[in-house]
Design a protein around this motif. Structure first.
Motif, PDB file in Angstrom:
ATOM      1  N   GLU A 173     -11.344   3.887  -6.273  1.00 26.85           N
ATOM      2  CA  GLU A 173     -11.537   2.649  -5.501  1.00 26.85           C
ATOM      3  C   GLU A 173     -10.300   2.254  -4.700  1.00 26.85           C
ATOM      4  O   GLU A 173     -10.268   1.188  -4.098  1.00 26.85           O
ATOM      5  CB  GLU A 173     -11.927   1.506  -6.441  1.00 26.85           C
ATOM      6  N   TYR A 189       0.824  -1.208   0.000  1.00 23.54           N
ATOM      7  CA  TYR A 189       0.000   0.000   0.000  1.00 23.54           C
ATOM      8  C   TYR A 189       0.862   1.264   0.000  1.00 23.54           C
ATOM      9  O   TYR A 189       1.973   1.286   0.541  1.00 23.54           O
ATOM     10  CB  TYR A 189      -0.913   0.032   1.230  1.00 23.54           C
ATOM     11  N   ILE A 207      -3.879   0.381  -2.905  1.00 20.59           N
ATOM     12  CA  ILE A 207      -3.050  -0.748  -3.321  1.00 20.59           C
ATOM     13  C   ILE A 207      -2.201  -0.261  -4.484  1.00 20.59           C
ATOM     14  O   ILE A 207      -2.729   0.270  -5.463  1.00 20.59           O
ATOM     15  CB  ILE A 207      -3.904  -1.938  -3.788  1.00 20.59           C
ATOM     16  N   ASP A 218      -7.349 -10.939  -3.758  1.00 16.82           N
ATOM     17  CA  ASP A 218      -8.813 -10.836  -3.825  1.00 16.82           C
ATOM     18  C   ASP A 218      -9.266  -9.385  -3.650  1.00 16.82           C
ATOM     19  O   ASP A 218     -10.207  -8.927  -4.320  1.00 16.82           O
ATOM     20  CB  ASP A 218      -9.455 -11.707  -2.738  1.00 16.82           C
ATOM     21  N   GLU A 219      -8.622  -8.660  -2.746  1.00 16.29           N
ATOM     22  CA  GLU A 219      -8.951  -7.254  -2.521  1.00 16.29           C
ATOM     23  C   GLU A 219      -8.729  -6.440  -3.793  1.00 16.29           C
ATOM     24  O   GLU A 219      -9.559  -5.583  -4.151  1.00 16.29           O
ATOM     25  CB  GLU A 219      -8.070  -6.715  -1.380  1.00 16.29           C
ATOM     26  N   ALA A 224     -11.401  -7.363  -6.450  1.00 15.68           N
ATOM     27  CA  ALA A 224     -12.696  -6.775  -6.072  1.00 15.68           C
ATOM     28  C   ALA A 224     -12.730  -5.284  -6.393  1.00 15.68           C
ATOM     29  O   ALA A 224     -13.762  -4.755  -6.845  1.00 15.68           O
ATOM     30  CB  ALA A 224     -12.961  -7.006  -4.586  1.00 15.68           C
ATOM     31  N   ALA A 225     -11.620  -4.604  -6.179  1.00 16.62           N
ATOM     32  CA  ALA A 225     -11.558  -3.175  -6.485  1.00 16.62           C
ATOM     33  C   ALA A 225     -11.731  -2.939  -7.986  1.00 16.62           C
ATOM     34  O   ALA A 225     -12.394  -1.967  -8.396  1.00 16.62           O
ATOM     35  CB  ALA A 225     -10.232  -2.591  -6.000  1.00 16.62           C
ATOM     36  N   GLU A 232      -5.176 -12.921   0.195  1.00 18.54           N
ATOM     37  CA  GLU A 232      -6.288 -12.038   0.573  1.00 18.54           C
ATOM     38  C   GLU A 232      -6.188 -10.700  -0.144  1.00 18.54           C
ATOM     39  O   GLU A 232      -7.210 -10.128  -0.568  1.00 18.54           O
ATOM     40  CB  GLU A 232      -6.283 -11.819   2.089  1.00 18.54           C
ATOM     41  N   GLN A 233      -4.984 -10.202  -0.303  1.00 17.89           N
ATOM     42  CA  GLN A 233      -4.799  -8.924  -0.975  1.00 17.89           C
ATOM     43  C   GLN A 233      -5.034  -9.035  -2.483  1.00 17.89           C
ATOM     44  O   GLN A 233      -5.479  -8.074  -3.109  1.00 17.89           O
ATOM     45  CB  GLN A 233      -3.408  -8.383  -0.676  1.00 17.89           C
TER      46      GLN A 233
END
Length: 460
Positions: A409, A45, A55, A434-435, A438-439, A431-432
């Motif tokens: 976003e 980040y 991100i 996927d984040e 999704a964004a 997990e990131q």
């Protein structure tokens, strides 16, 4: 930053607009709108001055493997600053950090690459390789063997020679480039350019035939080398189709033409192997690296070369009494110390393996977005990929709008044409990933609601 935003006098935004000449922008537009001021980083980040988190989906400029706050690199830089903050490698001088990094690079690179020369950027490195190629041809008594083949949409830097090998028109316009020794062959963009019913292998064979036709038209005796990125980055993340590099290398060997593999973006784990040459079975005469070599914490690049490439150059330098080239910062002790520590971190944390393990999740996430009304197709390898979106007759117009929606976003990407291009830090987690996906989905939804996108969807 939008035109409607109030910019406080004497703020960093105002001073930025007043004093900085920025690269890769419309300068007049920048005078009006300014840019996004990034204040700090943490892992994958970065944060702007208002504290908004993003991100960094392009790892800066395809480059920050270990994340944006790796203390070990800061500590190594500080320690080296205290011990020997600067020294050069001219006039029969050397220092420990550059020797250690050169040895490490030879150990981890393809085994036929045995010598290393350091510069400070990929552009500098590729520019120097062109000079080395010309120097070598003269050493071999081949004064006419000087032409360099690049590829349309290929990117090798912005210096005069490297910018000429680059095959992107925007890098040539009004700069009086390319130089007349630089010629270009076709882009291996199978999804966009294949013929109806043509397989990837057939497409690759056609690309090799086009290369051979170019060589014969120009005269094999006049062509010294071809430059190629294993995966084309700034051209839009173009992944080579099946059989491409095998077919291309066969043509180059047939006509005694050197191959320079530009691993500036691909190297040090990006493709799920330490170098992309391993993924695609490429055996280059020269391999150029930068960016992830130091995670861009310090400016650094390295040219790795074979004995067959090096020896004629060494012989010519002996005949002349000197290899009359060098940069003040070549092999800078702080940069090379940071580069060595960065590679240690990549190895210790198995970041190459992380890219390989997350590849399926990352690429399937992009494929899942293909069903969106605004999307066309996706592509990628390891942790570098792109999603092509529906555009207008003005190429890049929709891409820029999509990039703005993604920024809202909290995701920084690079829009190349109408492709959303991604290259996250290698420390990214499942997990990131996927984040990030999704964004993109949310940004595509927002994009679809714009007037421009509505008009495109209505015409479809």
């Amino acid at each position: 930053m939008s035109q409607s935003k109030t910019i406080a006098p004497n703020s960093i935004e105002a001073r930025d607009i007043a004093y900085q000449f920025h690269p890769s922008v419309d300068l007049r537009r920048y005078e009006e709108e300014g840019g996004l001021i990034i204040d700090r980083g943490e892992g994958i980040y970065v944060f702007d001055q208002a504290g908004k988190r993003y991100i960094e989906g392009l790892a800066g400029l395809w480059s920050v493997a270990v994340g944006f706050n790796e203390k070990r690199l800061a500590d190594v830089a500080y320690a080296q600053m205290q011990k020997l903050p600067y020294y050069h490698s001219f006039n029969y001088k050397a220092h420990g950090p550059s020797v250690d990094l050169a040895e490490k690079l030879v150990q981890i690179s393809p085994e036929h690459l045995t010598k290393v020369h350091f510069t400070s950027s990929g552009s500098e490195a590729n520019d120097l390789v062109v000079k080395m190629i010309w120097y070598r041809s003269n050493a071999l008594g081949l004064p006419d063997k000087k032409k360099i083949i690049g590829r349309v949409k290929g990117y090798h830097g912005v210096t005069i020679a490297a910018g000429s090998v680059t095959g992107i028109p925007a890098n040539h316009g009004s700069f009086d480039l390319p130089l007349d020794r630089m010629i270009h062959t076709l882009t291996p963009d199978y999804p966009r350019d294949h013929l109806e019913g043509e397989t990837e292998e057939q497409f690759s064979a056609r690309m090799a035939e086009a290369l051979e036709e170019l060589i014969l038209r120009e005269g094999p005796e006049t062509i010294a080398a071809m430059f190629g990125e294993p995966v084309m980055g700034a051209g839009g993340v173009i992944v080579p189709p099946k059989g491409y590099w095998e077919a291309i290398q066969a043509v180059l060997r047939k006509y005694d033409i050197l191959l320079v593999a530009d691993e500036v973006i691909c190297g040090f784990g990006r493709t799920g192997k330490m170098f992309a040459c391993e993924v695609y079975g490429i055996k280059p005469d020269v391999m150029v690296t930068s960016k992830q070599i130091s995670s861009s914490y310090m400016p650094l690049s390295a040219i790795l070369m074979s004995d067959d490439f090096y020896n004629p150059i060494a012989d010519e330098s002996h005949r002349l009494g000197v290899f009359a080239h060098g940069y003040t910062a070549s092999g800078h002790p702080v940069a090379t110390a940071v580069g060595l520590e960065n590679i240690k971190i990549i190895e210790e944390r198995d970041l190459v393996g992380n890219a390989a393990r997350l590849e399926a999740q990352f690429l399937s996430g992009l494929r899942g977005l293909e069903s969106h009304p605004m999307a066309l197709w996706s592509r990628g390898v390891g942790l570098i990929g792109a999603l092509e979106i529906k555009g207008t007759a003005k190429v890049g117009e929709m891409g820029q709008l999509a990039q703005a929606c993604l920024l809202e976003e909290g995701l920084i990407v690079r829009a190349i044409g109408d492709a959303i291009c991604l290259c996250p830090p290698l420390v990214i987690t499942a997990e990131q990933v996927d984040e990030m996906i999704a964004a993109i989905g949310r940004a595509l939804d927002a994009l679809a609601e714009t007037d421009l996108a509505r008009s495109v969807l209505e015409e479809a």
